[in-house]
Write a protein that holds these residues in place. Structure first.
Motif, PDB file in Angstrom:
ATOM      1  N   GLN A  86       0.860  -1.187   0.004  1.00 49.81           N
ATOM      2  CA  GLN A  86      -0.010   0.114   0.012  1.00 49.81           C
ATOM      3  C   GLN A  86       0.797   1.292   0.075  1.00 49.81           C
ATOM      4  O   GLN A  86       0.481   2.195  -0.837  1.00 49.81           O
ATOM      5  N   TYR A  87       1.918   1.242   0.765  1.00 47.81           N
ATOM      6  CA  TYR A  87       2.746   2.395   0.813  1.00 47.81           C
ATOM      7  C   TYR A  87       3.318   3.077  -0.231  1.00 47.81           C
ATOM      8  O   TYR A  87       3.582   4.011  -0.579  1.00 47.81           O
ATOM      9  N   MET A  90       1.153   5.434  -2.089  1.00 48.15           N
ATOM     10  CA  MET A  90       1.037   6.888  -1.271  1.00 48.15           C
ATOM     11  C   MET A  90       1.824   7.978  -1.675  1.00 48.15           C
ATOM     12  O   MET A  90       2.763   7.940  -2.390  1.00 48.15           O
ATOM     13  N   ARG A  91       1.409   9.240  -1.353  1.00 50.00           N
ATOM     14  CA  ARG A  91       1.959  10.334  -1.917  1.00 50.00           C
ATOM     15  C   ARG A  91       3.230  10.674  -1.762  1.00 50.00           C
ATOM     16  O   ARG A  91       4.010  11.213  -2.587  1.00 50.00           O
ATOM     17  N   CYS A  93       5.634   8.079  -0.829  1.00 49.49           N
ATOM     18  CA  CYS A  93       6.345   7.015  -0.891  1.00 49.49           C
ATOM     19  C   CYS A  93       7.964   7.146  -0.733  1.00 49.49           C
ATOM     20  O   CYS A  93       8.376   5.992  -0.382  1.00 49.49           O
ATOM     21  N   PHE A 100       2.586   6.052   8.357  1.00 48.24           N
ATOM     22  CA  PHE A 100       1.904   5.296   7.425  1.00 48.24           C
ATOM     23  C   PHE A 100       2.761   3.905   6.891  1.00 48.24           C
ATOM     24  O   PHE A 100       2.203   3.245   6.280  1.00 48.24           O
ATOM     25  N   TRP A 139       5.257  12.163   7.732  1.00 49.13           N
ATOM     26  CA  TRP A 139       5.585  11.510   6.428  1.00 49.13           C
ATOM     27  C   TRP A 139       7.225  11.775   6.566  1.00 49.13           C
ATOM     28  O   TRP A 139       7.775  10.950   5.699  1.00 49.13           O
TER      29      TRP A 139
END
Length: 385
Positions: A86-87, A90-91, A93, A100, A139
């Motif tokens: 999933q990661y 992500m935005r 990553c 996250f 993040w």
């Protein structure tokens, strides 16, 4: 507020109820039902995913706050591969995210197995933030710096954690910019634009928090200068009068003010309460004023959780109790706990299910209630792991 008095038996029973509900509603693959206020129960990170839920249940079990049968080792084995997959979509990553990404899952795996190859994998992932944009706690490097303090506490003889913290701390300190009006601010690049956020998840106080947590890794002169800068900017960015204080989400953007952990006075207190008392009487008072506003506002309509709810705001009272030793703040924290318990029950009646995540759900409330019982102020995943 309802005026309901602190009742430790009801508080302890609610912790057990929440933990038991989490076990009873565990689905195959170590997933939980999606709550109508959330997007997806199959997210596997720490913030609102299954890893945070698993960590919280295990934490409550080991605190002896809840009597549950929960196999953490099996749970996180199921969650690791899914989190990594999933990661990558992500935005941010390219960074390693504490809230996250998979680092907390790997940390939990190491605590269970003591397999040193897992430590090598953790280190490999964390040093990615030595060169990626620093961003903020959710993040970027401020988050991995918090993870590094937990790793150093667990493994003080492994010098990788301290040396990596220093590298990331130096980058963060070098990016702190002086502003004539607001003191010293970071301007993290998040979601495609640079924004001078102030709160603990995305902004100034979160970056400061990571440095405060690792203060023993900094030179005394570095830490003293950091304290002066953070105290100055915290005072300058506040909106205050003789009684109350609050902070906008973004420095100078006062059109829409909020009051919760992510943005506003409670989060500023939660992040900065460990700064030294007595350096600035103005800062000391503004922390108190932020607490007074949080108390005056009462429980949040958004619910009972940590990031945007009554439990997160209540943590500010626990932090002020820790900072001042004034028992009025413990009393207020416990009042908020009783109010949040009522909100939790109302939510279950309305939606006919629990909310199964750490930062916005029921287990975050359970951990907050436990801190009220113990008279401590350990914000989950930040102060304790």
């Amino acid at each position: 507020m309802s005026g309901k008095k602190w009742n430790i038996s009801e508080a302890e029973d609610t912790i057990q109820e929440i933990a038991t509900d989490g076990i009873d509603n565990l689905k195959s693959g170590y997933l939980w039902p999606t709550h109508p206020l959330d997007n997806d129960s199959s997210v596997h990170g720490f913030y609102f995913g299954t890893a945070g839920m698993s960590w919280a249940l295990d934490h409550l079990k080991h605190e002896q706050a809840a009597d549950i049968d929960f196999n953490l080792e099996f749970a996180i084995a199921k969650q690791l591969d899914n989190c990594q997959s999933q990661y990558s979509k992500m935005r941010h990553c390219d960074n390693t995210s504490y809230l996250f990404g998979d680092v907390p899952i790997l940390m939990m795996q190491y605590k269970l197995s003591k397999n040193k190859t897992i430590l090598d994998e953790i280190h490999k992932k964390i040093i990615i933030n030595n060169s990626q944009p620093t961003r903020e706690l959710m993040w970027g490097s401020a988050g991995t710096m918090v993870a590094l303090t937990h790793l150093h506490r667990l493994l003080p003889d492994d010098l990788r954690w301290k040396s990596t913290f220093i590298v990331q701390a130096n980058r963060l300190l070098n990016e702190l910019q002086e502003d004539e009006k607001y003191g010293f601010l970071w301007e993290p690049d998040i979601y495609g634009k640079k924004t001078r956020y102030l709160g603990p998840v995305h902004g100034n106080s979160g970056n400061s928090l990571s440095l405060i947590k690792g203060k023993n890794f900094l030179k005394d002169s570095e830490y003293e200068l950091l304290c002066e800068k953070v105290i100055l900017s915290t005072v300058k960015t506040s909106l205050s009068d003789t009684k109350y204080a609050n902070w906008p989400a973004v420095a100078g953007k006062t059109e829409k003010m909020v009051l919760h952990h992510c943005h506003g006075a409670p989060g500023m207190i939660n992040a900065l309460s460990e700064l030294p008392v007595g350096i600035s009487s103005e800062f000391d008072q503004i922390m108190i004023k932020g607490g007074e506003l949080t108390w005056k506002a009462g429980p949040l309509r958004k619910g009972h959780g940590l990031c945007h709810g009554t439990a997160g705001n209540g943590f500010a009272f626990l932090k002020l109790f820790q900072r001042t030793n004034d028992e009025i703040w413990l009393d207020r924290a416990r009042t908020f706990a009783m109010e949040a318990i009522q909100q939790y029950r109302q939510s279950k009646d309305l939606f006919h299910q629990g909310r199964y995540n750490l930062w916005n759900g029921d287990v975050g409330l359970a951990i907050y209630i436990n801190e009220c019982c113990k008279e401590t102020a350990r914000f989950p995943t930040i102060d304790t792991f």
